[in-house]
Design a protein around this motif. Structure first.
Motif, PDB file in Angstrom:
ATOM      1  N   ALA A  59       0.842  -1.206   0.000  1.00  0.00           N
ATOM      2  CA  ALA A  59       0.000   0.000   0.000  1.00  0.00           C
ATOM      3  C   ALA A  59       0.874   1.251   0.000  1.00  0.00           C
ATOM      4  O   ALA A  59       0.590   2.219  -0.704  1.00  0.00           O
ATOM      5  CB  ALA A  59      -0.927  -0.004   1.220  1.00  0.00           C
ATOM      6  N   VAL A  60       1.969   1.221   0.780  1.00  0.00           N
ATOM      7  CA  VAL A  60       2.874   2.372   0.821  1.00  0.00           C
ATOM      8  C   VAL A  60       3.491   2.607  -0.556  1.00  0.00           C
ATOM      9  O   VAL A  60       3.480   3.726  -1.079  1.00  0.00           O
ATOM     10  CB  VAL A  60       3.981   2.156   1.883  1.00  0.00           C
ATOM     11  N   LEU A  61       4.016   1.519  -1.159  1.00  0.00           N
ATOM     12  CA  LEU A  61       4.703   1.680  -2.445  1.00  0.00           C
ATOM     13  C   LEU A  61       3.734   2.098  -3.549  1.00  0.00           C
ATOM     14  O   LEU A  61       4.028   2.983  -4.352  1.00  0.00           O
ATOM     15  CB  LEU A  61       5.413   0.376  -2.839  1.00  0.00           C
ATOM     16  N   VAL A  62       2.559   1.451  -3.586  1.00  0.00           N
ATOM     17  CA  VAL A  62       1.584   1.776  -4.633  1.00  0.00           C
ATOM     18  C   VAL A  62       1.074   3.207  -4.456  1.00  0.00           C
ATOM     19  O   VAL A  62       0.988   3.974  -5.412  1.00  0.00           O
ATOM     20  CB  VAL A  62       0.409   0.777  -4.614  1.00  0.00           C
ATOM     21  N   GLY A  63       0.764   3.582  -3.193  1.00  0.00           N
ATOM     22  CA  GLY A  63       0.286   4.944  -2.934  1.00  0.00           C
ATOM     23  C   GLY A  63       1.321   5.975  -3.340  1.00  0.00           C
ATOM     24  O   GLY A  63       0.991   6.975  -3.988  1.00  0.00           O
ATOM     25  N   ALA A  64       2.596   5.713  -2.993  1.00  0.00           N
ATOM     26  CA  ALA A  64       3.661   6.655  -3.342  1.00  0.00           C
ATOM     27  C   ALA A  64       3.832   6.730  -4.858  1.00  0.00           C
ATOM     28  O   ALA A  64       3.957   7.805  -5.432  1.00  0.00           O
ATOM     29  CB  ALA A  64       4.965   6.237  -2.669  1.00  0.00           C
ATOM     30  N   SER A  65       3.805   5.561  -5.522  1.00  0.00           N
ATOM     31  CA  SER A  65       3.962   5.537  -6.985  1.00  0.00           C
ATOM     32  C   SER A  65       2.859   6.331  -7.652  1.00  0.00           C
ATOM     33  O   SER A  65       3.113   7.149  -8.547  1.00  0.00           O
ATOM     34  CB  SER A  65       3.906   4.101  -7.514  1.00  0.00           C
ATOM     35  N   LEU A  66       1.612   6.088  -7.220  1.00  0.00           N
ATOM     36  CA  LEU A  66       0.485   6.773  -7.855  1.00  0.00           C
ATOM     37  C   LEU A  66       0.502   8.272  -7.555  1.00  0.00           C
ATOM     38  O   LEU A  66       0.183   9.092  -8.418  1.00  0.00           O
ATOM     39  CB  LEU A  66      -0.839   6.155  -7.408  1.00  0.00           C
ATOM     40  N   GLY A  67       0.879   8.638  -6.335  1.00  0.00           N
ATOM     41  CA  GLY A  67       0.960  10.064  -5.985  1.00  0.00           C
ATOM     42  C   GLY A  67       1.968  10.793  -6.856  1.00  0.00           C
ATOM     43  O   GLY A  67       1.683  11.860  -7.400  1.00  0.00           O
ATOM     44  N   ILE A  68       3.148  10.184  -7.012  1.00  0.00           N
ATOM     45  CA  ILE A  68       4.207  10.833  -7.795  1.00  0.00           C
ATOM     46  C   ILE A  68       3.867  10.796  -9.285  1.00  0.00           C
ATOM     47  O   ILE A  68       4.040  11.782 -10.009  1.00  0.00           O
ATOM     48  CB  ILE A  68       5.568  10.166  -7.502  1.00  0.00           C
ATOM     49  N   ALA A  69       3.341   9.650  -9.749  1.00  0.00           N
ATOM     50  CA  ALA A  69       2.967   9.546 -11.170  1.00  0.00           C
ATOM     51  C   ALA A  69       1.884  10.577 -11.501  1.00  0.00           C
ATOM     52  O   ALA A  69       1.936  11.226 -12.545  1.00  0.00           O
ATOM     53  CB  ALA A  69       2.478   8.140 -11.481  1.00  0.00           C
ATOM     54  N   GLY A  70       0.920  10.750 -10.593  1.00  0.00           N
ATOM     55  CA  GLY A  70      -0.149  11.726 -10.824  1.00  0.00           C
ATOM     56  C   GLY A  70       0.398  13.141 -10.880  1.00  0.00           C
ATOM     57  O   GLY A  70       0.033  13.933 -11.755  1.00  0.00           O
ATOM     58  N   LEU A  71       1.309  13.460  -9.947  1.00  0.00           N
ATOM     59  CA  LEU A  71       1.905  14.795  -9.928  1.00  0.00           C
ATOM     60  C   LEU A  71       2.598  15.102 -11.257  1.00  0.00           C
ATOM     61  O   LEU A  71       2.393  16.157 -11.847  1.00  0.00           O
ATOM     62  CB  LEU A  71       2.919  14.893  -8.778  1.00  0.00           C
ATOM     63  N   GLN A  72       3.409  14.148 -11.728  1.00  0.00           N
ATOM     64  CA  GLN A  72       4.177  14.428 -12.949  1.00  0.00           C
ATOM     65  C   GLN A  72       3.278  14.407 -14.187  1.00  0.00           C
ATOM     66  O   GLN A  72       3.547  15.102 -15.157  1.00  0.00           O
ATOM     67  CB  GLN A  72       5.356  13.460 -13.100  1.00  0.00           C
ATOM     68  N   MET A  73       2.205  13.618 -14.157  1.00  0.00           N
ATOM     69  CA  MET A  73       1.260  13.661 -15.270  1.00  0.00           C
ATOM     70  C   MET A  73       0.619  15.038 -15.330  1.00  0.00           C
ATOM     71  O   MET A  73       0.462  15.616 -16.404  1.00  0.00           O
ATOM     72  CB  MET A  73       0.195  12.578 -15.082  1.00  0.00           C
ATOM     73  N   GLN A  74       0.252  15.587 -14.155  1.00  0.00           N
ATOM     74  CA  GLN A  74      -0.325  16.941 -14.118  1.00  0.00           C
ATOM     75  C   GLN A  74       0.683  17.970 -14.608  1.00  0.00           C
ATOM     76  O   GLN A  74       0.329  18.945 -15.265  1.00  0.00           O
ATOM     77  CB  GLN A  74      -0.787  17.277 -12.697  1.00  0.00           C
ATOM     78  N   THR A  75       1.968  17.730 -14.303  1.00  0.00           N
ATOM     79  CA  THR A  75       2.999  18.674 -14.720  1.00  0.00           C
ATOM     80  C   THR A  75       3.200  18.645 -16.229  1.00  0.00           C
ATOM     81  O   THR A  75       3.186  19.683 -16.878  1.00  0.00           O
ATOM     82  CB  THR A  75       4.342  18.357 -14.014  1.00  0.00           C
ATOM     83  N   ILE A  76       3.370  17.451 -16.800  1.00  0.00           N
ATOM     84  CA  ILE A  76       3.694  17.418 -18.241  1.00  0.00           C
ATOM     85  C   ILE A  76       2.468  17.705 -19.096  1.00  0.00           C
ATOM     86  O   ILE A  76       2.600  18.180 -20.210  1.00  0.00           O
ATOM     87  CB  ILE A  76       4.377  16.106 -18.694  1.00  0.00           C
ATOM     88  N   LEU A  77       1.259  17.423 -18.598  1.00  0.00           N
ATOM     89  CA  LEU A  77       0.065  17.752 -19.378  1.00  0.00           C
ATOM     90  C   LEU A  77      -0.445  19.157 -19.050  1.00  0.00           C
ATOM     91  O   LEU A  77      -1.395  19.619 -19.662  1.00  0.00           O
ATOM     92  CB  LEU A  77      -1.047  16.734 -19.123  1.00  0.00           C
ATOM     93  N   ASP A  78       0.185  19.837 -18.083  1.00  0.00           N
ATOM     94  CA  ASP A  78      -0.219  21.172 -17.677  1.00  0.00           C
ATOM     95  C   ASP A  78      -1.717  21.206 -17.379  1.00  0.00           C
ATOM     96  O   ASP A  78      -2.447  22.080 -17.836  1.00  0.00           O
ATOM     97  CB  ASP A  78       0.128  22.174 -18.791  1.00  0.00           C
TER      98      ASP A  78
ATOM     99  N   ALA B 249       4.036  14.453  -2.351  1.00  0.00           N
ATOM    100  CA  ALA B 249       2.949  13.831  -3.120  1.00  0.00           C
ATOM    101  C   ALA B 249       2.991  12.319  -2.930  1.00  0.00           C
ATOM    102  O   ALA B 249       1.948  11.662  -2.782  1.00  0.00           O
ATOM    103  CB  ALA B 249       3.064  14.194  -4.592  1.00  0.00           C
ATOM    104  N   GLY B 250       4.212  11.743  -2.914  1.00  0.00           N
ATOM    105  CA  GLY B 250       4.359  10.317  -2.672  1.00  0.00           C
ATOM    106  C   GLY B 250       3.888   9.931  -1.278  1.00  0.00           C
ATOM    107  O   GLY B 250       3.149   8.957  -1.092  1.00  0.00           O
ATOM    108  N   LEU B 251       4.286  10.730  -0.278  1.00  0.00           N
ATOM    109  CA  LEU B 251       3.902  10.427   1.104  1.00  0.00           C
ATOM    110  C   LEU B 251       2.390  10.533   1.293  1.00  0.00           C
ATOM    111  O   LEU B 251       1.768   9.677   1.942  1.00  0.00           O
ATOM    112  CB  LEU B 251       4.603  11.386   2.069  1.00  0.00           C
ATOM    113  N   VAL B 252       1.788  11.574   0.721  1.00  0.00           N
ATOM    114  CA  VAL B 252       0.342  11.738   0.859  1.00  0.00           C
ATOM    115  C   VAL B 252      -0.375  10.572   0.183  1.00  0.00           C
ATOM    116  O   VAL B 252      -1.328  10.002   0.736  1.00  0.00           O
ATOM    117  CB  VAL B 252      -0.126  13.094   0.265  1.00  0.00           C
ATOM    118  N   GLY B 253       0.108  10.179  -0.999  1.00  0.00           N
ATOM    119  CA  GLY B 253      -0.478   9.021  -1.687  1.00  0.00           C
ATOM    120  C   GLY B 253      -0.429   7.786  -0.805  1.00  0.00           C
ATOM    121  O   GLY B 253      -1.411   7.040  -0.683  1.00  0.00           O
ATOM    122  N   ALA B 254       0.726   7.563  -0.167  1.00  0.00           N
ATOM    123  CA  ALA B 254       0.889   6.396   0.698  1.00  0.00           C
ATOM    124  C   ALA B 254      -0.052   6.479   1.903  1.00  0.00           C
ATOM    125  O   ALA B 254      -0.714   5.498   2.260  1.00  0.00           O
ATOM    126  CB  ALA B 254       2.348   6.290   1.157  1.00  0.00           C
TER     127      ALA B 254
END
Lengths: 353, 254
Positions: free
Chosen positions: A83-102, A303-308
């Motif tokens: 749960a920690v790893l998946v939450g962190a992965s999704l939090g960070i992946a979501g952040l960077q998706m928001q960044t590159i798609l503006d 973002a990773g920590l909050v996701g986790a």
């Protein structure tokens, strides 16, 4: 120029204070995560008190109380760590998706990655029995490959038509519809028993966690996170918009491509083993941003920590709601995610953020 | 103090040639204003010189091609939606040097740039909450903190009130003089250009049609040809030309 000197000293002071405040926020998030993980380890269908859980944890996987050791080290700890790893992965992946798609509405699943993973899993659940590979490995591997294939399709579009956010989103929507249609086709063709298996896979659930899947996801993160970390300042600057980022000498096209692949790897790793868990990747970056602003040196880890925290918290909640049969955590995150996001939007609307 | 040398700079956007064979030597140490009607190719030329748009021809300073970190370019203003603070925006101007810890020197340079543009009070304000003019100043401070040898600004004063326009152009003149940099500013206000620029470059339809001092470039005849308007050229008490518009010329190419 004493006023200039004192003005500058004040600026240094306030910036360093701000840095310390953000570091303290990170530390608080780590503590919160640790606490909520302990709570998660102490809850479950078999009655194991918090004290028992801590004792079993301290005794190690071969502790003298065989029963407690097995429950904790073979069932509960893998689910919590996953749960920690998946939450962190999704939090960070979501952040960077928001960044590159503006785009603040982007999430790891915006470009059809989850539909691709679902199709990959459904494909082998239906036809995989004939393959000479262990069943537990087959669905994750196929989901992983299909997610990367979806990323590859978008990458080809970006290669031909540029990496502007509009092009990426258009390519992503096409990919989303393609894999959704393929997945529906399989469900339509499937027998009732197979259909049930497919639907079960699609619900994100931490029960699928094992030490092997944790190892794979941890390995992906070990490769991807340093790449993203090297780009912290460039990703921060990209938030100014493409034209301004370019004028700072940033190779925006390369940065977007590289980050897209990182997001795909993180998402594929998370989805392949636990299924689709919605909302964490959308909401976690917003919560983190509201807390510390847009400096990615702090924003990305937070973002990773909050996701986790959200995912482990959802796991605790899922077990509390129905102590006997554990509700798939993907359903819980979606339900608790909505009020969380509403609260955030309302806070912003009133000008407090 | 090396001058900027442009030889036969030609820029195409899609299939259309937008800038054709611009050749010029732009002196360092003072402001050069790039003027001309809408669609004359000012922004495209600036983008090409900045290395953001591909072009043909040669662009050099002191006989050598420019390295990216020596150039700072500010495109026409666009609203910034990021909730970065003004100080963070200015720090990003030194992105090549920034590490996991922001060095004291980087903070000091950013502080100086903020002060020069009167932004010290806003250092910790989030930029998406500021007015368009304040955003423009923050982005300008970001370019100044790079200490470029070549500074290219596309209408940096378009969102500013009169006092801020003069403040910005004064700071740019100081910067050009103190650092010996080449500073090229695209401007719409011809009187402002005449007041601050030692040299004016007048463009029309993608070509350079005149260059020189304000007095030489801003004649009623030249302005009529380029803009299709009738103007009177007055003289201010400081001795600079000031442009007073009279009327549009019917039938003249605008």
């Amino acid at each position: 120029m004493t006023t200039a000197a004192s003005g500058l000293a004040a600026l240094h002071g306030s910036y360093r204070r701000d840095e310390r405040r953000r570091a303290a926020t990170l530390a608080a998030a780590v503590l919160l995560l640790a606490g909520i993980c302990l709570l998660d380890l102490a809850t479950g269908p078999s009655a194991l008190s918090l004290a028992d859980a801590v004792r079993a944890l301290a005794a190690g996987p071969s502790g003298s109380d065989r029963m407690a050791a097995t429950i904790l080290w073979q069932i509960r700890l893998p689910a919590t760590v996953m749960a920690v790893l998946v939450g962190a992965s999704l939090g960070i992946a979501g952040l960077q998706m928001q960044t590159i798609l503006d785009n603040p509405l982007a999430s790891p699943f915006t470009l059809g990655f989850s539909a691709a993973a679902g199709f990959g899993a459904a494909l082998v659940i239906m036809f995989g029995a004939a393959l000479p590979v262990a069943g537990w490995l087959l669905a994750p591997a196929s989901a992983f490959v299909m997610t990367l294939l979806a990323c590859g399709l978008i990458y080809v579009v970006a290669r031909l038509r540029g990496t502007g956010p509009e092009i990426l989103v258009l390519g992503g929507i096409a990919v989303l519809f393609l894999f959704q249609a393929l997945q529906l086709l399989l469900q339509y063709m499937a027998s009732p028993e197979v259909l049930q298996q497919i639907v079960f896979w699609l619900f994100g659930s931490l029960l699928k966690a094992s030490w092997t899947s944790i190892g794979v996801l941890a390995a992906i993160m070990t490769v991807v996170l340093p790449i993203l970390a090297r780009d912290v300042w460039r990703l921060t600057a990209l938030r100014l918009g493409e034209a301004h980022a370019r004028s700072l000498g940033i190779a925006v096209t390369g940065l977007r491509r590289r980050t897209l692949i990182c997001v795909a790897l993180l998402t594929a790793g998370a989805v392949a083993f636990v299924g689709t868990i919605g909302f964490v990747g959308l909401a976690a970056p917003h919560v983190a941003r509201a807390l510390v602003g847009e400096d990615q040196r702090v924003l990305m880890p937070l973002a990773g920590l909050v996701g986790a925290v959200v995912l482990v918290g959802a796991s605790v909640l899922a077990k509390a709601v129905s102590p006997g049969a554990v509700v798939p955590v993907g359903i819980v995150t979606a339900i608790i995610g909505v009020p969380m996001l509403f609260a955030l939007v309302l806070r912003r609307g009133s000008g407090a953020a | 103090m090396a001058a900027l040398e442009l030889v036969g700079v030609t820029v195409a956007r899609g299939r259309r040639t937008v800038v054709t064979g611009v050749t010029a030597v732009v002196a360092a140490g003072s402001i050069t204003a790039l003027v001309g009607p809408n669609g004359a190719g000012k922004s495209t030329l600036l983008g090409a010189v900045a290395g953001v748009l591909p072009c043909r021809g040669t662009i050099a300073m002191g006989g050598e091609p420019l390295r990216p970190h020596e150039v700072a370019y500010m495109p026409q203003s666009m609203a910034v939606r990021a909730s970065l603070t003004v100080l963070e925006i200015v720090l990003l101007g030194r992105i090549e040097r920034l590490g996991w810890r922001v060095a004291t020197e980087d903070l000091s340079r950013a502080g100086d740039a903020l002060r020069a543009l009167g932004l010290d009070e806003l250092a910790h304000s989030r930029v998406d909450a500021l007015s368009g003019g304040q955003q423009q100043l923050a982005l300008l401070a970001q370019r100044l903190v790079r200490r470029p040898r070549l500074l290219l600004l596309d209408e940096p004063t378009s969102a500013l009130d009169l006092a801020r326009q003069l403040q910005v152009l004064d700071r740019l003149a100081d910067y050009a003089r103190d650092s010996g940099a080449v500073v090229v500013v695209a401007l719409h206000d011809l009187s402002l250009a005449a007041r601050y620029a030692a040299t004016l470059l007048l463009m029309k339809d993608g070509t350079l049609v005149a260059s020189g001092s304000a007095g030489a470039v801003l004649t009623p005849a030249a302005i009529r040809r380029a803009y299709g308007v009738e103007v009177e050229v007055l003289k201010t008490s400081l001795g600079h030309p000031a442009i007073a518009p009279l009327r549009a010329c019917p039938g003249a190419g605008g």
